[in-house]
Enzyme design. Structure first.
Site: not given
Ligand code: FAD
Ligand code: NDP
Length: 453
Positions: A44, A49, A52, A178, A182, A436, A441
């Site tokens: 990682c 992760c 990346k 993945y 990516e 908003h 939303e």
């Protein structure tokens, strides 16, 4: 605990799962040792992760610059230096390696550098050294798998991409998971002519079909050459480049090939046979629900058990185990609601069941789906839509799947995962007041179901 061993707990592998388990165990009063052979923080932190995500940030800037004109900004001809991005990324990773050292030292974990090899169920060799432990944790992670085709040695895996000196002009990426998706976005964003080959009819198998289709459309618009039902049969050196022979006998000339064809549990040379630890047909260490192997004092967590290859899952497993073994009150990690993001461009955020899985599990489901142009794109002129989708179990009204494609998808879906963990219903989503103007939303304002049938 026992006086007859050097340690109460000895951990092999200093990645996400191993570091978390050893730290927590030491904080709970256990004597703990940990051995790491490559880099503290594991995949990682070093080749996963974190680097990346830094490359994702770096590569996205090209699109931001393109979007700027509609907001009145004029920027000169942009230029990009991969070397600078990599050098700055490396500095960050080196800093994190030191942070990890500090965390382990601070918790009182004894660190060893080198390869840990089981000699028997209580003894680990680290080079010439021998240490013994009452309990052993195997947290050795995974390693890229590369298909057995001629010329495979010419290809890169994700491990090497992070250290490339120069960017290739053209790249062919093989795989549809993945990492393929990516890196196709990262390299395309950095200006590399990018082709993605996937053997099936649509990439990201296992994700919701609407999400897969939507992402494919948006990635094509961003310039990635997506070729489905396409797979390499052989690679051949051709001058300074590589010729990729496809199974259909056509050929692509490229400068680099990246295999992103999955990761296998890393157990080679670990001494599993000497300790009598069993693996399954895929090479994953077999554990029960308490993460115990068939050898009662040896446990395993994280990618090496071949369940869910995600950092937060390895962390949760490591934390649980430390608490269960050393008495901190442990709740077994649940695999029911695991949110995940794919940091493609645009990105995916998803939690819970796909439409198809929900239909199989619940029979009667209700789908809410919205595909729309985000406000920003009205001025930037970017031809890109967002997708949001809710999957609801009709009988209970519970939201059982949330999916989105668009900027910041991971950031948005993390919050929805809390709602789903709490068992939120669609009525409760509807009661929730929106923020908003945001894209998020939309998740609390979708009122009209997609007609069924
Ligand atoms: P690892 O982190 O792999 O740690 C295992 C450690 O054990 C390694 O440091 C290894 O050197 C060491 N080791 C192995 N054998 C021995 C031995 N015999 N002796 C001593 N040391 C040994 N997950 C996410 O959640 N989000 C992401 O965005 C994400 N991006 C990723 C991107 C890429 C390119 C890759 C490859 C993975 C990504 N992952 C992501 C997955 C994530 O990195 C892994 O799920 C996670 O690192 C697993 O943790 P682990 O502790 O099981 O193994
Ligand atoms: P994945 O399992 O996600 O995807 C592997 C891909 O390679 C699939 O499309 C698969 O096809 C294809 N494939 C497998 N074998 C072959 C073959 N022999 N020839 C051609 N294609 C093949 O693995 P990745 O390597 O992308 O990533 C490993 C894991 O790391 C991920 O599953 C994920 O858990 C984790 N990860 C998480 C990230 C995140 O959280 N954002 C980012 C990166 C990695 P098929 O579907 O047809 O089997």
């Amino acid at each position: 605990m026992s006086q007859s061993y050097d340690y109460d707990l000895f951990v092999i592998g200093g990645g996400s799962g191993g570091v978390r388990c050893s730290r927590v165990a030491a904080q709970l009063g256990a004597t703990v040792g940990l051995v790491e052979e490559r880099y503290l923080g594991g995949t990682c932190v070093n080749v996963g992760c974190v680097p990346k995500k830094l490359l994702v940030y770096g590569s996205q800037i090209r699109a931001d610059l393109e979007d700027a004109a509609g907001f009145g900004w004029s920027v000169g001809e942009p230029s990009f230096a991969w070397k600078t991005l990599i050098a700055n990324k490396d500095k960050q990773i080196a800093r994190l390696n030191r942070v990890y050292e500090g965390l382990l030292d601070g918790a009182g974990v004894t660190r060893y550098s080198g390869r840990g090899v089981l000699l028997d169920r209580h003894t680990i060799a680290i080079g010439e050294r021998r240490v013994t432990a009452e309990t052993i944790l195997l947290a050795t992670g995974g390693w890229p798998k590369v298909p057995q085709i001629p010329g495979r040695e010419l290809a890169l895996t994700s491990n090497e991409v992070f250290a490339l000196d120069e960017l290739p002009r053209r790249v062919v990426i093989v795989g549809g998971g993945y990492i393929a998706v990516e890196f196709a976005s990262i390299l395309n964003g950095c200006g590399v002519e990018t082709t993605l080959l996937y053997r099936g009819s649509l990439f990201l198998r296992g994700f919701d079909d609407d999400v897969r289709t939507h992402l494919a459309e948006q990635m094509k618009k961003r310039g990635v050459d997506l070729r489905f039902e396409s797979n390499p049969a052989a690679l051949e050196r051709r001058g300074a480049g590589i010729a990729v022979q496809l199974e259909d006998r056509s050929q692509i000339e490229t400068d680099a090939v990246l295999f992103a064809t999955g990761r296998a549990p890393l157990t080679e040379g670990l001494g599993l046979e000497a300790a009598g630890v069993e693996t399954d047909g895929r090479g994953a260490i077999v554990v029960d629900e308490e993460f115990r192997t068939n050898v009662p004092n040896i446990y395993a967590v994280g990618d090496v058990i071949g369940r869910v290859q995600l950092t937060p899952v390895a962390l949760a497993e490591g934390m649980y185990l430390a608490r269960r073994l050393f008495g901190g009150g442990a709740q077994r990690p649940s695999y029911d609601v695991i949110p995940t993001a794919v940091f493609s461009q645009p990105s995916i955020g998803t939690v819970g069941l796909t439409e198809q899985q929900a239909r199989e599990r619940y029979g009667e489901i209700v789908i809410y789906r919205s595909s729309f142009t985000p406000l920003k794109n009205n001025l930037s002129g970017r031809d890109e839509k967002m997708l949001m989708k809710l999957v609801v179990d009709r009988a209970s009204d519970r939201v059982v799947g949330c999916h989105m494609v668009g900027p910041d998808a991971g950031e948005i879906v993390q919050g929805l995962a809390i709602a789903m963990t709490c068992g939120a219903t669609k009525a409760q989503f509807d009661q929730t007041i929106g923020i908003h103007p945001t894209a998020a939303e939309e998740f609390v304002t979708m009122r009209t179901p997609v007609p069924s049938g």
